[in-house]
Design an enzyme around this catalytic site. Sequence first.
Site, PDB file in Angstrom:
ATOM      1  N   LEU A  49       2.453 -23.957   3.673  1.00 35.91           N
ATOM      2  CA  LEU A  49       1.990 -24.719   4.849  1.00 35.91           C
ATOM      3  C   LEU A  49       1.041 -23.838   5.670  1.00 35.91           C
ATOM      4  CD1 LEU A  49       2.455 -27.512   6.132  1.00 35.91           C
ATOM      5  CD2 LEU A  49       4.312 -26.510   7.448  1.00 35.91           C
ATOM      6  N   HIS A  50      -0.158 -23.646   5.126  1.00 36.78           N
ATOM      7  CA  HIS A  50      -1.132 -22.806   5.823  1.00 36.78           C
ATOM      8  C   HIS A  50      -1.982 -23.677   6.750  1.00 36.78           C
ATOM      9  CE1 HIS A  50      -4.528 -23.804   3.001  1.00 36.78           C
ATOM     10  NE2 HIS A  50      -3.504 -24.167   2.278  1.00 36.78           N
ATOM     11  N   ALA A  51      -3.116 -23.152   7.184  1.00 38.30           N
ATOM     12  CA  ALA A  51      -3.843 -23.828   8.265  1.00 38.30           C
ATOM     13  C   ALA A  51      -4.261 -25.262   7.932  1.00 38.30           C
ATOM     14  CB  ALA A  51      -5.063 -22.992   8.658  1.00 38.30           C
TER      15      ALA A  51
END
Lengths: 111, 158
Positions: free
Chosen positions: A31-33
């Site tokens: 769940l990155h940017a």
Amino acid sequence: MMADSSPSVHSGDHSAATMSREVVVINAAGLHARPADLLAREARRWQSRIELVNDSQRADGKSILDLLTLAAEAGTRLVVEATGPDAREALEAIGSLFERRFNEHEDNPRS
Amino acid sequence: MKFSDFVASEAIRSQVHATTKEGVIREMAQSLVDSGKIAEADLESIVKAILKREELGSTGIGRGVAVPHTKHPSVGKLVGTVAVSQDGINFESLDGEPVQLFFLLVSPPDRPGDHLRALENISRQLRDEGFCQQLKAAKNPIDIQNLLVEADSHGVAT
């Protein structure tokens, strides 16, 4: 019913029950940017309050900054909680985002 | 992960000259070259990769903050730096606000977890509005470095 973000003591007439479901982060990068952006955008489409919960913390589903503090890697299980009139639909839409891997193609490292 | 684990202190800039999105990314990447964290030969490729990532959606995440980043095979560990623009730069942010505070990250392609933990640390610290304000008001790189050290000492990211 002003200030919908203020912690309200009144226990609503519409008995806004909290619904929840489990989701799993299956895209390799976690769940990155960008996923957090997509998720917050989706969450903001709904009236319900939406929170993502892991073992130790809760994040406001409508805030990218909050979502990033979860540092949810691939394989992480999270619980999505929705409270409000459209909770069911919101959970479905959010669950589907996770299932679609946030539209990420599993990119091979450029090398 | 703490700021000190990935922020190259010699590359911190308190007053960027750039006034555009590409300009600030270039200036920050150059500061990483100047401090020996990335090779001059990789500069162009890294800048291009960061700009390409921005095309997928701005990393201006709101509150005047942006986290431009990319994976790049030339780095063996996560490297990053911090820059402040006094005037603010149009970064096509998600909330439309100009960006004053930049955290640029370059991470090895095979370490998505490190990238996530750096983002975690940045976002956790930046939820503190006071910390954001202090960084934006910093007059020189040393002030910024001191603020990061202080944040590291009481913001315990797991």
